[in-house]
Design a protein around this motif. Structure first.
Motif, mmCIF file in Angstrom:
data_model
loop_
_atom_site.group_PDB
_atom_site.id
_atom_site.type_symbol
_atom_site.label_atom_id
_atom_site.label_comp_id
_atom_site.label_asym_id
_atom_site.label_seq_id
_atom_site.Cartn_x
_atom_site.Cartn_y
_atom_site.Cartn_z
ATOM 1 N N GLN A 40 -7.849 1.265 8.238
ATOM 2 C CA GLN A 40 -6.755 0.294 8.162
ATOM 3 C C GLN A 40 -6.085 0.204 9.538
ATOM 4 O OE1 GLN A 40 -6.234 -0.694 4.653
ATOM 5 N NE2 GLN A 40 -8.080 0.545 4.545
ATOM 6 N N GLU A 41 -5.330 -0.856 9.735
ATOM 7 C CA GLU A 41 -4.541 -0.960 10.961
ATOM 8 C C GLU A 41 -3.096 -1.342 10.660
ATOM 9 O OE1 GLU A 41 -7.861 -1.966 14.391
ATOM 10 O OE2 GLU A 41 -6.858 -3.644 13.420
ATOM 11 N N VAL A 42 -2.224 -0.876 11.540
ATOM 12 C CA VAL A 42 -0.839 -1.322 11.566
ATOM 13 C C VAL A 42 -0.770 -2.413 12.608
ATOM 14 C CG1 VAL A 42 1.550 -0.665 12.003
ATOM 15 C CG2 VAL A 42 -0.054 1.011 11.037
ATOM 16 N N LYS A 43 -0.353 -3.600 12.191
ATOM 17 C CA LYS A 43 -0.292 -4.734 13.110
ATOM 18 C C LYS A 43 1.138 -5.254 13.159
ATOM 19 C CE LYS A 43 -5.044 -5.964 11.813
ATOM 20 N NZ LYS A 43 -5.914 -6.929 11.091
ATOM 21 N N LEU A 44 1.613 -5.503 14.361
ATOM 22 C CA LEU A 44 2.964 -6.052 14.533
ATOM 23 C C LEU A 44 2.834 -7.532 14.846
ATOM 24 C CD1 LEU A 44 4.523 -3.205 16.727
ATOM 25 C CD2 LEU A 44 4.239 -3.319 14.238
ATOM 26 N N VAL A 45 3.568 -8.339 14.112
ATOM 27 C CA VAL A 45 3.468 -9.790 14.279
ATOM 28 C C VAL A 45 4.859 -10.398 14.271
ATOM 29 C CG1 VAL A 45 2.244 -11.867 13.538
ATOM 30 C CG2 VAL A 45 1.462 -9.626 12.724
ATOM 31 N N VAL B 209 10.995 -13.696 13.040
ATOM 32 C CA VAL B 209 11.058 -12.498 12.208
ATOM 33 C C VAL B 209 9.958 -11.545 12.667
ATOM 34 C CG1 VAL B 209 9.750 -13.721 10.403
ATOM 35 C CG2 VAL B 209 10.931 -11.630 9.810
ATOM 36 N N TRP B 210 10.279 -10.242 12.582
ATOM 37 C CA TRP B 210 9.326 -9.207 13.007
ATOM 38 C C TRP B 210 8.741 -8.561 11.762
ATOM 39 C CZ3 TRP B 210 12.295 -6.086 17.374
ATOM 40 C CH2 TRP B 210 12.569 -6.952 18.437
ATOM 41 N N VAL B 211 7.436 -8.618 11.636
ATOM 42 C CA VAL B 211 6.759 -8.148 10.427
ATOM 43 C C VAL B 211 5.678 -7.131 10.799
ATOM 44 C CG1 VAL B 211 5.434 -8.843 8.390
ATOM 45 C CG2 VAL B 211 7.218 -10.355 9.304
ATOM 46 N N MET B 212 5.698 -5.999 10.108
ATOM 47 C CA MET B 212 4.671 -4.967 10.279
ATOM 48 C C MET B 212 3.677 -5.116 9.137
ATOM 49 S SD MET B 212 5.249 -0.890 11.007
ATOM 50 C CE MET B 212 6.209 -0.525 9.548
ATOM 51 N N LEU B 213 2.407 -5.280 9.472
ATOM 52 C CA LEU B 213 1.352 -5.416 8.469
ATOM 53 C C LEU B 213 0.572 -4.108 8.356
ATOM 54 C CD1 LEU B 213 -0.310 -8.834 9.467
ATOM 55 C CD2 LEU B 213 1.629 -8.453 7.948
ATOM 56 N N PHE B 214 0.179 -3.770 7.136
ATOM 57 C CA PHE B 214 -0.833 -2.731 6.893
ATOM 58 C C PHE B 214 -1.977 -3.409 6.191
ATOM 59 C CE2 PHE B 214 3.017 -0.020 6.533
ATOM 60 C CZ PHE B 214 2.701 0.958 7.457
#
Lengths: 119, 119
Positions: free
Chosen positions: B28-33, B91-96
């Protein structure tokens, strides 16, 4: 499909070192845990673990270094790396890890939770 | 092994709709968008996606409902569910999500990122 407010969800987490499942995806789970005091030294043979601090701070003790995590920090502890979270004060930590992860890894003691609470 | 402060990491994310990899674990990855405006309607055939709001708020539009997410909220969008994030303001969103996840899922257009930036 429901959104989860993480801070509100933490209010429902009972006690310390009690991983409470707040979400699931792709075989992984989001677990909310309140830490206080030292946990138990352990490692996970097969699972990497992500620790994200929602409130407070704690030290991730490892055999070769300690890393202090504050609110808004995350750390990935790779599989095989022995570690022990240690929190002077209560801290709220969101974990992201495979659903199969046993909280005490290769050890079994009074901290071990084979069945997890769910929100 | 390094800790990541998520808000500091977001300062290094360039532009909107540009998923930037901040961590990896268990495939998995943590992605910042950073989101702003409407994205593109899409779904992922094989991947569930977790959206966690670090700063700001946005609406997750789906065909049968809209869910507004605020700071500290997360939502899991299961595979197969068509969705479109829409943000009035940045908006700052962290994805897993699995590392294999293409940001525009089953569609391909000007938003599509086949190669991701990494912190």
């Amino acid at each position: 499909m429901n959104k989860v407010n993480v801070r509100e969800a933490f209010e429902k987490v009972n006690g310390y070192w009690n991983p409470t499942v707040a979400g699931a995806l792709n075989g992984q789970e989001v677990k909310l845990v309140k830490f206080k005091g030292p946990f138990t030294w352990h490692h996970h043979d097969n699972e990497d673990e992500l620790f994200y601090v929602v409130k407070g701070s704690f030290v991730m003790e490892m055999r070769d270094q300690n890393i202090t995590l504050h609110e808004g920090d995350f750390l990935v502890v790779p599989k095989g790396v022995e570690h022990r979270p240690n929190a002077d004060e209560e801290v709220w930590v969101m974990l992201f890890e495979p659903a199969t992860t046993l909280n005490t890894g290769n050890t079994e003691n009074e901290f071990t939770k084979h069945r997890l609470d769910r929100l």
